[in-house]
Write a protein that holds these residues in place. Structure first.
Motif, short mmCIF file in Angstrom:
data_model
loop_
_atom_site.label_atom_id
_atom_site.label_comp_id
_atom_site.label_asym_id
_atom_site.label_seq_id
_atom_site.Cartn_x
_atom_site.Cartn_y
_atom_site.Cartn_z
N ALA A 89 -27.15 32.51 -22.84
CA ALA A 89 -26.52 33.11 -21.67
C ALA A 89 -27.20 34.43 -21.33
O ALA A 89 -27.77 35.08 -22.21
CB ALA A 89 -25.04 33.34 -21.94
N CYS A 90 -27.16 34.79 -20.05
CA CYS A 90 -27.68 36.08 -19.61
C CYS A 90 -27.12 36.35 -18.22
O CYS A 90 -26.56 35.45 -17.59
CB CYS A 90 -29.20 36.11 -19.63
N PRO A 91 -27.27 37.56 -17.71
CA PRO A 91 -26.73 37.89 -16.38
C PRO A 91 -27.34 37.07 -15.23
O PRO A 91 -26.73 36.94 -14.19
CB PRO A 91 -27.06 39.37 -16.21
N ASP A 92 -28.54 36.51 -15.42
CA ASP A 92 -29.21 35.76 -14.35
C ASP A 92 -29.03 34.25 -14.49
O ASP A 92 -29.84 33.48 -13.97
CB ASP A 92 -30.71 36.09 -14.35
N LEU A 93 -27.99 33.80 -15.14
CA LEU A 93 -27.78 32.37 -15.35
C LEU A 93 -27.62 31.61 -14.04
O LEU A 93 -28.09 30.48 -13.91
CB LEU A 93 -26.57 32.13 -16.26
N ALA A 94 -27.00 32.22 -13.02
CA ALA A 94 -26.85 31.56 -11.71
C ALA A 94 -28.22 31.34 -11.07
O ALA A 94 -28.48 30.28 -10.49
CB ALA A 94 -25.95 32.37 -10.80
N ALA A 95 -29.10 32.32 -11.18
CA ALA A 95 -30.46 32.18 -10.64
C ALA A 95 -31.21 31.07 -11.37
O ALA A 95 -31.93 30.28 -10.75
CB ALA A 95 -31.22 33.50 -10.75
N GLU A 96 -31.02 30.98 -12.67
CA GLU A 96 -31.67 29.93 -13.44
C GLU A 96 -31.15 28.56 -13.03
O GLU A 96 -31.94 27.62 -12.87
CB GLU A 96 -31.45 30.15 -14.94
N SER A 97 -29.86 28.43 -12.85
CA SER A 97 -29.28 27.15 -12.41
C SER A 97 -29.86 26.75 -11.06
O SER A 97 -30.19 25.58 -10.84
CB SER A 97 -27.76 27.25 -12.32
N ALA A 98 -30.00 27.71 -10.14
CA ALA A 98 -30.58 27.43 -8.83
C ALA A 98 -32.04 26.97 -8.98
O ALA A 98 -32.48 26.04 -8.30
CB ALA A 98 -30.50 28.66 -7.94
N MET A 99 -32.77 27.62 -9.87
CA MET A 99 -34.17 27.27 -10.10
C MET A 99 -34.31 25.84 -10.62
O MET A 99 -35.10 25.05 -10.11
CB MET A 99 -34.78 28.25 -11.10
N LEU A 100 -33.52 25.50 -11.62
CA LEU A 100 -33.61 24.16 -12.22
C LEU A 100 -33.11 23.08 -11.26
O LEU A 100 -33.66 21.98 -11.21
CB LEU A 100 -32.87 24.12 -13.55
N ALA A 101 -32.08 23.39 -10.47
CA ALA A 101 -31.58 22.43 -9.48
C ALA A 101 -32.65 22.18 -8.41
O ALA A 101 -32.89 21.04 -8.00
CB ALA A 101 -30.30 22.94 -8.84
N ALA A 102 -33.31 23.24 -7.96
CA ALA A 102 -34.37 23.09 -6.96
C ALA A 102 -35.53 22.28 -7.54
O ALA A 102 -36.07 21.38 -6.87
CB ALA A 102 -34.85 24.46 -6.48
N LEU A 103 -35.91 22.55 -8.77
CA LEU A 103 -37.01 21.84 -9.42
C LEU A 103 -36.74 20.34 -9.47
O LEU A 103 -37.64 19.53 -9.23
CB LEU A 103 -37.25 22.40 -10.83
N ALA A 104 -35.51 19.97 -9.74
CA ALA A 104 -35.15 18.56 -9.83
C ALA A 104 -35.32 17.82 -8.50
O ALA A 104 -35.49 16.60 -8.48
CB ALA A 104 -33.70 18.42 -10.32
N GLU A 105 -35.31 18.55 -7.40
CA GLU A 105 -35.43 17.96 -6.06
C GLU A 105 -36.87 17.86 -5.54
O GLU A 105 -37.11 17.27 -4.49
CB GLU A 105 -34.60 18.77 -5.06
N MET A 106 -37.82 18.42 -6.25
CA MET A 106 -39.20 18.46 -5.76
C MET A 106 -39.88 17.10 -5.93
O MET A 106 -39.58 16.37 -6.87
CB MET A 106 -39.99 19.54 -6.49
N THR A 107 -40.81 16.78 -5.01
CA THR A 107 -41.52 15.50 -5.05
C THR A 107 -43.04 15.65 -4.90
O THR A 107 -43.76 14.68 -5.01
CB THR A 107 -41.02 14.57 -3.93
N ARG A 108 -43.51 16.85 -4.64
CA ARG A 108 -44.94 17.07 -4.44
C ARG A 108 -45.32 18.46 -4.96
O ARG A 108 -44.58 19.41 -4.79
CB ARG A 108 -45.26 16.96 -2.96
N ALA A 109 -46.48 18.55 -5.57
CA ALA A 109 -47.00 19.82 -6.10
C ALA A 109 -48.41 19.99 -5.57
O ALA A 109 -49.29 19.18 -5.84
CB ALA A 109 -47.02 19.79 -7.63
N GLU A 110 -48.62 21.05 -4.78
CA GLU A 110 -49.94 21.28 -4.20
C GLU A 110 -50.37 22.72 -4.39
O GLU A 110 -49.56 23.63 -4.21
CB GLU A 110 -49.91 21.01 -2.69
N VAL A 111 -51.62 22.90 -4.71
CA VAL A 111 -52.19 24.24 -4.74
C VAL A 111 -52.66 24.49 -3.31
O VAL A 111 -53.52 23.78 -2.80
CB VAL A 111 -53.34 24.35 -5.75
N THR A 112 -52.05 25.49 -2.65
CA THR A 112 -52.30 25.71 -1.23
C THR A 112 -53.26 26.85 -0.95
O THR A 112 -53.60 27.10 0.19
CB THR A 112 -50.98 25.97 -0.47
N GLY A 113 -53.65 27.57 -1.92
CA GLY A 113 -54.60 28.67 -1.77
C GLY A 113 -55.12 29.01 -3.15
O GLY A 113 -54.74 28.37 -4.12
N PRO A 114 -55.92 30.01 -3.26
CA PRO A 114 -56.48 30.32 -4.57
C PRO A 114 -55.43 30.77 -5.60
O PRO A 114 -55.68 30.69 -6.78
CB PRO A 114 -57.49 31.43 -4.29
#
Length: 134
Positions: A89-114
């Motif tokens: 646990a930590c004070p930023d647990l809500a931010a972490e949950s948002a990060m992991l939830a967003a990651l689960a929804e991704m379908t493409r990974a592209e390097v768009t610049g250097p």
């Protein structure tokens, strides 16, 4: 047998030993850890990192916990599977949950610049990461 035939046989034999999804990761994805900059265009003010340097594997660090999992597809195709995370646990647990939830929804990974890795989802979501500067 000719040298060519022997080389071909050896190559095919080695390829058969590789696990499924063990294609080479394009070099532009090999930053050890990409730093999360934004989710859906909104700045991510906590700490988040992702590592895609191992074919078929996701690893990283959220604001509180390390996580790992797998993905299907050959980059840039990217379909995350189950993600496992430690449970601190930590004070930023809500931010972490948002990060992991967003990651689960991704379908493409592209390097768009250097220095930018952009993950996008079928529903229009996005996660932008920056390459660490040495």
């Amino acid at each position: 047998m000719t040298r060519f035939t022997l080389a071909l046989a050896a190559s095919l034999g080695l390829a058969a030993c590789l696990p499924a999804g063990a294609d080479a990761v394009p070099s532009e994805y090999l930053a050890i850890e990409w730093t999360l900059v934004s989710i859906n265009g909104q700045p991510f003010t906590a700490t988040g990192k992702i590592d895609l340097s191992t074919p078929g594997s996701i690893a990283g660090q959220g604001p509180c916990n390390r996580f790992s999992g797998s993905y299907d597809g050959t980059l840039p195709e990217f379909r995350p599977g189950a993600i496992a995370a430690t449970r601190m646990a930590c004070p930023d647990l809500a931010a972490e949950s948002a990060m992991l939830a967003a990651l689960a929804e991704m379908t493409r990974a592209e390097v768009t610049g250097p220095v930018t890795l952009l993950l996008t989802g079928a529903k229009g979501g996005s996660m932008e990461f920056a390459r660490p500067m040495n």
